[in-house]
Design an enzyme around this catalytic site. Structure first.
Site, PDB file in Angstrom:
ATOM      1  N   HIS A  84       0.828  -1.207   0.000  1.00  0.00           N
ATOM      2  CA  HIS A  84       0.000   0.000   0.000  1.00  0.00           C
ATOM      3  C   HIS A  84       0.862   1.257   0.000  1.00  0.00           C
ATOM      4  CE1 HIS A  84       0.320   1.011   4.397  1.00  0.00           C
ATOM      5  NE2 HIS A  84       0.367  -0.298   4.567  1.00  0.00           N
ATOM      6  N   ASP A  86      -0.267   4.448   0.961  1.00  0.00           N
ATOM      7  CA  ASP A  86      -0.584   5.480   1.946  1.00  0.00           C
ATOM      8  C   ASP A  86       0.194   5.271   3.236  1.00  0.00           C
ATOM      9  OD1 ASP A  86      -2.232   3.142   2.454  1.00  0.00           O
ATOM     10  OD2 ASP A  86      -3.416   4.360   3.842  1.00  0.00           O
ATOM     11  N   GLU A 181      -5.005   1.793   2.731  1.00  0.00           N
ATOM     12  CA  GLU A 181      -4.943   0.620   3.604  1.00  0.00           C
ATOM     13  C   GLU A 181      -5.020   1.021   5.065  1.00  0.00           C
ATOM     14  OE1 GLU A 181      -2.828  -2.595   5.998  1.00  0.00           O
ATOM     15  OE2 GLU A 181      -2.462  -0.449   5.832  1.00  0.00           O
ATOM     16  N   GLU A 182      -4.373   2.139   5.406  1.00  0.00           N
ATOM     17  CA  GLU A 182      -4.302   2.548   6.803  1.00  0.00           C
ATOM     18  C   GLU A 182      -5.649   2.990   7.371  1.00  0.00           C
ATOM     19  OE1 GLU A 182      -1.929   1.958   8.605  1.00  0.00           O
ATOM     20  OE2 GLU A 182      -0.038   2.019   7.513  1.00  0.00           O
ATOM     21  N   ASP A 204       4.310  -6.389   3.615  1.00  0.00           N
ATOM     22  CA  ASP A 204       3.921  -5.351   4.574  1.00  0.00           C
ATOM     23  C   ASP A 204       4.135  -5.823   6.010  1.00  0.00           C
ATOM     24  OD1 ASP A 204       2.894  -2.983   5.585  1.00  0.00           O
ATOM     25  OD2 ASP A 204       0.801  -3.520   5.290  1.00  0.00           O
TER      26      ASP A 204
END
Length: 415
Positions: A84, A86, A181-182, A204
């Site tokens: 991701h 972000d 994603e966050e 990740d």
């Protein structure tokens, strides 16, 4: 593969972290912040320059790309690598100034723009495995963005290596970079049919060598309290403050089900936000457990606490809305054991001790696994994420690149 000496991962990472991609949990747009697309455009440009002809950024901020197969075998499953773009809303990602601390010797690392930010061995256990390595931090006033730009850079370097090392035989490789994603929306608009992959791997994770095949199952809960408002000068025997009821409910939750009192495979109920007035108050919770039945029991505990508190406020009422967020991906991965098996083998071939772990959280892979793309999580080397002391080592990122390349080769070998 073990003898690569032209890694590009560090240079890529240092570029990517300077691009502010913080997501916004309060936004109703997708992606939640337009600035996330700025990194997406950079990635597409670099992929096209590598020769990845179909790389593109779609309207939702996803980057899709394909590395064509270079093997004569026709039945190699398509695999996907995902990270991701972000960074967390918990800490500023604007104006990141990455610093390489070369040849780490175990001493404290003082971050220059805020000397109260100090990385100490006592606080960062994995630093003991980094003696002699090169540690990258931010300067002390922002997060670094290793979560998950380390993963992005590792996948990008792996693409570069695959294109420039045709001796690494592989099937079709799909690349996916996601926004948001966050804030829990990372795969809301992923086109699974367009990806067309049999298996995926999010890059990740934390410590080098770790692979995660199990996440929390997660629900959100919204408790709305309807109290009784009257003029405070004439409130005796009449007023039932929704704010005070909310406080009583939060105080009555069992400590044994709080994040600060749980670890390992234990779940929790966690109030993450509260707002309101005398007449109405709303408490937002997240509920987590590795076992779906336990998850439902935690929701029942919350309901029972609310029921008990409300018996003291006969004129008031509440409503509780439970919303499913994601589920433990192990249920889906256990149906395709080779996906995890090949991942563990790739980590070993990269020269690391492979360790299968559970994560007290979730990844894009949690939801992708239930969308038809079974997707465990492989280490990216990121540590102390969401904080000003976030760090990653150059050598761990290089090992992640090796692991990705070995995975590509293993899927081709076993076809």
């Amino acid at each position: 593969m073990n003898n690569l000496n032209n890694y590009t991962v560090t240079e890529r990472f240092l570029r990517y972290v300077t691009i502010d991609t913080q997501s916004d949990p309060e936004s109703e747009t997708f992606p939640s912040t337009e600035k996330q697309k700025n990194l997406g455009r950079v990635l597409v440009k670099e992929l096209l320059e590598m020769g990845v002809a179909d790389a593109h950024l779609d309207e939702f901020g996803y980057v899709y790309a394909t590395i064509p197969a270079n093997t004569d075998k026709a039945d190699v499953p398509v695999i996907c690598f995902c990270s991701h773009m972000d960074t967390s809303p918990d800490c500023s990602g604007e104006g990141v100034k990455p610093i390489i601390h070369a040849d780490y010797n175990g001493a404290d690392i003082v971050l220059p723009d805020d000397e109260t930010q100090v990385l100490r061995l006592a606080d960062h256990a994995d630093l003991k495995n980094q003696i002699g390595n090169d540690i990258i931090t931010a300067s002390g006033t922002t997060l670094l963005g290793a979560d998950n730009k380390a993963g992005v850079a590792e996948i990008m370097d792996a693409c570069y290596q695959l294109i420039n090392n045709p001796a690494i035989k592989h099937g079709k490789i799909r690349i996916l970079f996601t926004p948001d994603e966050e804030v829990g929306k990372g795969v809301d608009n992923v086109d699974i049919e367009k990806l067309g992959a049999y298996a995926g791997y999010t890059i990740d994770g934390e410590s080098a060598g770790n692979m995660e095949n199990e996440t929390f199952s997660a629900d959100g809960a919204k408790l709305t309290i309807n109290g009784i408002s009257t003029h405070p000068g004439f409130a005796k025997g009449k007023m039932e403050s929704a704010i005070k009821i909310a406080g009583r409910i939060v105080a009555a939750l069992p400590d044994s089900l709080s994040p600060e009192h749980t670890e390992d495979m234990q779940g929790f109920i966690h109030p993450v936000g509260i707002q309101g007035h005398v007449e109405t108050a709303v408490i937002d919770f997240i509920i987590r457990d590795f076992d779906d039945e336990e998850l439902h029991r935690h929701a029942e505990v919350l309901k029972q606490v609310a029921d008990d508190v409300l018996t003291e406020f006969p004129g008031s009422s509440y409503s509780l809305k439970i919303t499913a967020q994601y589920r433990n991906m192990k249920k889906m991965l256990d149906q395709h054991p080779e996906i995890v098996e090949y991942g563990m083998e790739a980590i070993k071939r990269a020269g690391l001790n492979a360790k299968l772990c559970s994560i007290r959280g979730g990844t894009d892979g949690s939801r992708l696994s239930f969308m038809g793309l079974p997707c465990p999580n492989i280490f990216a080397g990121e540590h102390a994420f969401h904080s000003k002391q976030e760090w990653v080592s150059v050598q761990d990122m290089q090992k992640a690149v090796d692991t990705i390349l070995h995975l590509c080769a293993i899927w081709e070998e076993r076809a």
